[in-house]
Motif scaffolding. Structure first.
Motif, PDB file in Angstrom:
ATOM      1  N   VAL A  24      -2.047   2.398  16.425  1.00 38.68           N
ATOM      2  CA  VAL A  24      -1.539   2.998  15.189  1.00 38.68           C
ATOM      3  C   VAL A  24      -1.700   2.016  14.030  1.00 38.68           C
ATOM      4  CG1 VAL A  24       0.495   3.912  14.026  1.00 38.68           C
ATOM      5  CG2 VAL A  24       0.079   4.451  16.440  1.00 38.68           C
ATOM      6  N   ALA A  25      -1.360   0.759  14.280  1.00 35.84           N
ATOM      7  CA  ALA A  25      -1.442  -0.251  13.223  1.00 35.84           C
ATOM      8  C   ALA A  25      -2.877  -0.463  12.768  1.00 35.84           C
ATOM      9  CB  ALA A  25      -0.849  -1.569  13.718  1.00 35.84           C
ATOM     10  N   ASP A  26      -3.838  -0.373  13.691  1.00 37.58           N
ATOM     11  CA  ASP A  26      -5.235  -0.611  13.334  1.00 37.58           C
ATOM     12  C   ASP A  26      -5.717   0.390  12.292  1.00 37.58           C
ATOM     13  OD1 ASP A  26      -5.367  -2.769  14.965  1.00 37.58           O
ATOM     14  OD2 ASP A  26      -6.663  -1.868  16.482  1.00 37.58           O
ATOM     15  N   ASP A  27      -5.218   1.622  12.365  1.00 33.51           N
ATOM     16  CA  ASP A  27      -5.568   2.603  11.336  1.00 33.51           C
ATOM     17  C   ASP A  27      -5.039   2.154   9.976  1.00 33.51           C
ATOM     18  OD1 ASP A  27      -6.889   4.245  13.126  1.00 33.51           O
ATOM     19  OD2 ASP A  27      -5.152   5.513  13.493  1.00 33.51           O
ATOM     20  N   GLU A  28      -3.815   1.640   9.964  1.00 34.69           N
ATOM     21  CA  GLU A  28      -3.229   1.169   8.711  1.00 34.69           C
ATOM     22  C   GLU A  28      -3.968  -0.059   8.192  1.00 34.69           C
ATOM     23  OE1 GLU A  28       0.858   0.439   9.511  1.00 34.69           O
ATOM     24  OE2 GLU A  28       1.358   2.542   9.835  1.00 34.69           O
ATOM     25  N   LEU A  29      -4.454  -0.893   9.104  1.00 36.69           N
ATOM     26  CA  LEU A  29      -5.166  -2.109   8.710  1.00 36.69           C
ATOM     27  C   LEU A  29      -6.623  -1.847   8.376  1.00 36.69           C
ATOM     28  CD1 LEU A  29      -3.780  -4.691  11.309  1.00 36.69           C
ATOM     29  CD2 LEU A  29      -2.846  -3.997   9.109  1.00 36.69           C
ATOM     30  N   GLU A  30      -7.094  -0.641   8.667  1.00 38.48           N
ATOM     31  CA  GLU A  30      -8.460  -0.223   8.349  1.00 38.48           C
ATOM     32  C   GLU A  30      -9.515  -1.006   9.133  1.00 38.48           C
ATOM     33  OE1 GLU A  30      -8.724   0.876   3.898  1.00 38.48           O
ATOM     34  OE2 GLU A  30      -7.189  -0.699   3.998  1.00 38.48           O
ATOM     35  N   ILE A  31      -9.177  -1.372  10.360  1.00 36.39           N
ATOM     36  CA  ILE A  31     -10.122  -2.138  11.155  1.00 36.39           C
ATOM     37  C   ILE A  31     -11.327  -1.295  11.543  1.00 36.39           C
ATOM     38  CG2 ILE A  31     -10.446  -3.323  13.368  1.00 36.39           C
ATOM     39  CD1 ILE A  31      -7.588  -4.371  13.070  1.00 36.39           C
ATOM     40  N   PHE A 146       3.500 -19.265   7.280  1.00 30.72           N
ATOM     41  CA  PHE A 146       4.070 -19.443   5.939  1.00 30.72           C
ATOM     42  C   PHE A 146       4.432 -18.119   5.273  1.00 30.72           C
ATOM     43  CE2 PHE A 146      -0.488 -19.051   5.775  1.00 30.72           C
ATOM     44  CZ  PHE A 146      -0.680 -18.069   4.823  1.00 30.72           C
ATOM     45  N   ALA A 147       4.039 -16.980   5.872  1.00 31.51           N
ATOM     46  CA  ALA A 147       4.202 -15.669   5.230  1.00 31.51           C
ATOM     47  C   ALA A 147       5.276 -14.847   5.945  1.00 31.51           C
ATOM     48  CB  ALA A 147       2.877 -14.912   5.233  1.00 31.51           C
ATOM     49  N   ASP A 148       6.275 -14.428   5.198  1.00 25.28           N
ATOM     50  CA  ASP A 148       7.309 -13.542   5.725  1.00 25.28           C
ATOM     51  C   ASP A 148       6.966 -12.121   5.298  1.00 25.28           C
ATOM     52  OD1 ASP A 148       9.528 -12.050   6.377  1.00 25.28           O
ATOM     53  OD2 ASP A 148      10.968 -13.531   5.635  1.00 25.28           O
ATOM     54  N   ARG A 149       6.574 -11.282   6.289  1.00 28.54           N
ATOM     55  CA  ARG A 149       6.154  -9.916   6.002  1.00 28.54           C
ATOM     56  C   ARG A 149       7.208  -8.892   6.410  1.00 28.54           C
ATOM     57  NH1 ARG A 149       0.759  -9.771   4.604  1.00 28.54           N
ATOM     58  NH2 ARG A 149       0.897  -7.513   4.798  1.00 28.54           N
ATOM     59  N   ALA A 150       8.458  -9.315   6.516  1.00 28.57           N
ATOM     60  CA  ALA A 150       9.515  -8.395   6.916  1.00 28.57           C
ATOM     61  C   ALA A 150       9.628  -7.222   5.954  1.00 28.57           C
ATOM     62  CB  ALA A 150      10.847  -9.139   7.011  1.00 28.57           C
ATOM     63  N   ASP A 151       9.394  -7.469   4.663  1.00 30.33           N
ATOM     64  CA  ASP A 151       9.349  -6.405   3.663  1.00 30.33           C
ATOM     65  C   ASP A 151       7.897  -6.272   3.214  1.00 30.33           C
ATOM     66  OD1 ASP A 151       9.466  -4.699   1.508  1.00 30.33           O
ATOM     67  OD2 ASP A 151      11.113  -5.752   0.504  1.00 30.33           O
ATOM     68  N   ARG A 152       7.205  -5.242   3.666  1.00 25.29           N
ATOM     69  CA  ARG A 152       5.774  -5.114   3.379  1.00 25.29           C
ATOM     70  C   ARG A 152       5.501  -4.959   1.889  1.00 25.29           C
ATOM     71  NH1 ARG A 152       3.435   0.305   5.906  1.00 25.29           N
ATOM     72  NH2 ARG A 152       1.758  -0.257   4.476  1.00 25.29           N
ATOM     73  N   ASN A 153       6.516  -4.543   1.117  1.00 19.97           N
ATOM     74  CA  ASN A 153       6.337  -4.365  -0.317  1.00 19.97           C
ATOM     75  C   ASN A 153       6.654  -5.622  -1.118  1.00 19.97           C
ATOM     76  OD1 ASN A 153       5.579  -1.540  -0.345  1.00 19.97           O
ATOM     77  ND2 ASN A 153       7.670  -1.137   0.346  1.00 19.97           N
ATOM     78  N   ALA A 154       7.098  -6.668  -0.422  1.00 20.14           N
ATOM     79  CA  ALA A 154       7.423  -7.916  -1.120  1.00 20.14           C
ATOM     80  C   ALA A 154       7.210  -9.071  -0.155  1.00 20.14           C
ATOM     81  CB  ALA A 154       8.855  -7.888  -1.648  1.00 20.14           C
ATOM     82  N   VAL A 155       5.944  -9.354   0.155  1.00 23.36           N
ATOM     83  CA  VAL A 155       5.615 -10.440   1.083  1.00 23.36           C
ATOM     84  C   VAL A 155       5.998 -11.769   0.449  1.00 23.36           C
ATOM     85  CG1 VAL A 155       3.763 -11.585   2.337  1.00 23.36           C
ATOM     86  CG2 VAL A 155       3.738  -9.098   2.067  1.00 23.36           C
ATOM     87  N   LEU A 156       6.730 -12.570   1.211  1.00 23.90           N
ATOM     88  CA  LEU A 156       7.200 -13.861   0.717  1.00 23.90           C
ATOM     89  C   LEU A 156       6.287 -14.970   1.243  1.00 23.90           C
ATOM     90  CD1 LEU A 156       9.330 -15.633  -0.704  1.00 23.90           C
ATOM     91  CD2 LEU A 156      10.631 -15.596   1.444  1.00 23.90           C
ATOM     92  N   GLY A 208      -5.563  -3.018   4.745  1.00 25.43           N
ATOM     93  CA  GLY A 208      -4.107  -3.052   4.764  1.00 25.43           C
ATOM     94  C   GLY A 208      -3.546  -2.901   3.366  1.00 25.43           C
ATOM     95  N   ALA A 209      -2.335  -2.365   3.300  1.00 31.31           N
ATOM     96  CA  ALA A 209      -1.705  -2.120   2.004  1.00 31.31           C
ATOM     97  C   ALA A 209      -0.186  -2.264   2.154  1.00 31.31           C
ATOM     98  CB  ALA A 209      -2.047  -0.708   1.509  1.00 31.31           C
ATOM     99  N   PRO A 210       0.504  -2.584   1.075  1.00 29.42           N
ATOM    100  CA  PRO A 210      -0.026  -2.829  -0.272  1.00 29.42           C
ATOM    101  C   PRO A 210      -0.642  -4.213  -0.435  1.00 29.42           C
ATOM    102  CG  PRO A 210       2.348  -3.077  -0.264  1.00 29.42           C
ATOM    103  CD  PRO A 210       1.980  -2.606   1.106  1.00 29.42           C
ATOM    104  N   THR A 211      -0.306  -5.143   0.456  1.00 27.35           N
ATOM    105  CA  THR A 211      -0.905  -6.476   0.451  1.00 27.35           C
ATOM    106  C   THR A 211      -1.874  -6.578   1.611  1.00 27.35           C
ATOM    107  OG1 THR A 211       1.157  -7.390  -0.437  1.00 27.35           O
ATOM    108  CG2 THR A 211      -0.407  -8.947   0.498  1.00 27.35           C
ATOM    109  N   PRO A 212      -3.105  -7.052   1.397  1.00 22.87           N
ATOM    110  CA  PRO A 212      -4.079  -7.084   2.491  1.00 22.87           C
ATOM    111  C   PRO A 212      -3.587  -7.881   3.698  1.00 22.87           C
ATOM    112  CG  PRO A 212      -5.152  -7.533   0.391  1.00 22.87           C
ATOM    113  CD  PRO A 212      -3.674  -7.546   0.137  1.00 22.87           C
ATOM    114  N   ILE A 213      -3.867  -7.352   4.877  1.00 24.67           N
ATOM    115  CA  ILE A 213      -3.566  -8.037   6.130  1.00 24.67           C
ATOM    116  C   ILE A 213      -4.858  -8.493   6.804  1.00 24.67           C
ATOM    117  CG2 ILE A 213      -2.483  -7.766   8.413  1.00 24.67           C
ATOM    118  CD1 ILE A 213      -0.654  -5.672   7.172  1.00 24.67           C
TER     119      ILE A 213
END
Length: 223
Positions: A24-31, A146-156, A208-213
């Motif tokens: 399922v995730a691969d579709d979201e990541l556009e692999i 170094f990247a906290d992706r817990a909130d996909r709309n606000a990657v820290l 990937g969206a909104p921030t590329p993965i």
């Protein structure tokens, strides 16, 4: 290449639990889209480096190519053999003659390969002149310890992006990295590895969206 023992330990979990979620995730990541865009239709063998359980074999096959997988982990290859021809081996020392292949791919595995510069040199060695190499991997700018992706709309993004290192630090305990670790290299360092291996860049893609993965490259063997 992939830590064989580390992946042996999680092979059953990967196949039974992680792989269905990843589909399922691969579709979201556009692999799949990225492979179609960068690898494209063709024929003949396509060697997948670090093939794991063979999750991308059908995507390669759908392009008219014949997938062949290589991986260090016997546990992962137990599942891969159902999906494609496989060989257990090290991607830094491929059991393939020079200039033998029209295409080589590495999909979501470069962080498993501390020797990725050697892997790229091996990919260039086994490619026929003008042969295609496609790298699809986690985006080095937005993914890592170094990247906290817990909130996909606000990657820290914390300090650490510019440091080449290996870590098991991860924003989630339901993924791969907290279990087997990952090697991180900044984008510039990663791209220079391709040039040093004698691979000439052709196309790039992000997924990937909104921030590329995902960050992907199509390159060809020079000469």
């Amino acid at each position: 290449m992939r830590g064989g023992a580390a992946y042996d330990e999680i092979a059953d979990w990967y196949e039974a639990e992680f792989l269905p979620q990843r589909a399922v995730a691969d579709d979201e990541l556009e692999i799949g889209r990225t492979l179609r865009l960068l690898l494209g239709p063709g024929d003949g063998p396509c060697l997948e480096l670090g093939c794991g359980t063979g999750a991308y074999a059908d995507s390669i096959r759908s392009l008219g190519r014949t997938p062949i997988g290589v991986d260090l982990s016997a546990g992962m290859l137990r599942y891969a053999r159902r999906r494609l021809p496989i060989v257990r081996g090290d991607a830094t020392r491929l059991p393939v003659r020079d200039g033998a292949l029209p295409a080589v791919v590495a999909v979501m595995v470069h962080t498993d390969m501390p020797g990725y510069p050697e892997v790229l040199r091996e990919a260039a060695r086994v490619l026929a002149p003008g042969g295609t190499f496609v790298h699809v991997g986690v985006h080095p700018c937005f993914c890592g310890g170094f990247a906290d992706r817990a909130d996909r709309n606000a990657v820290l993004i914390r300090p650490g992006y510019r440091d080449s290192n290996w870590t098991k630090e991860s924003w989630t305990d339901r993924g791969i990295r907290d279990k087997v670790g990952a090697t991180h290299r900044p984008l510039a360092e990663l791209l220079h590895m391709f040039l040093d291996a004698g691979l000439a860049f052709e196309r790039f893609a992000e997924g990937g969206a909104p921030t590329p993965i995902v960050f992907a490259v199509r390159a060809r063997r020079s000469g």
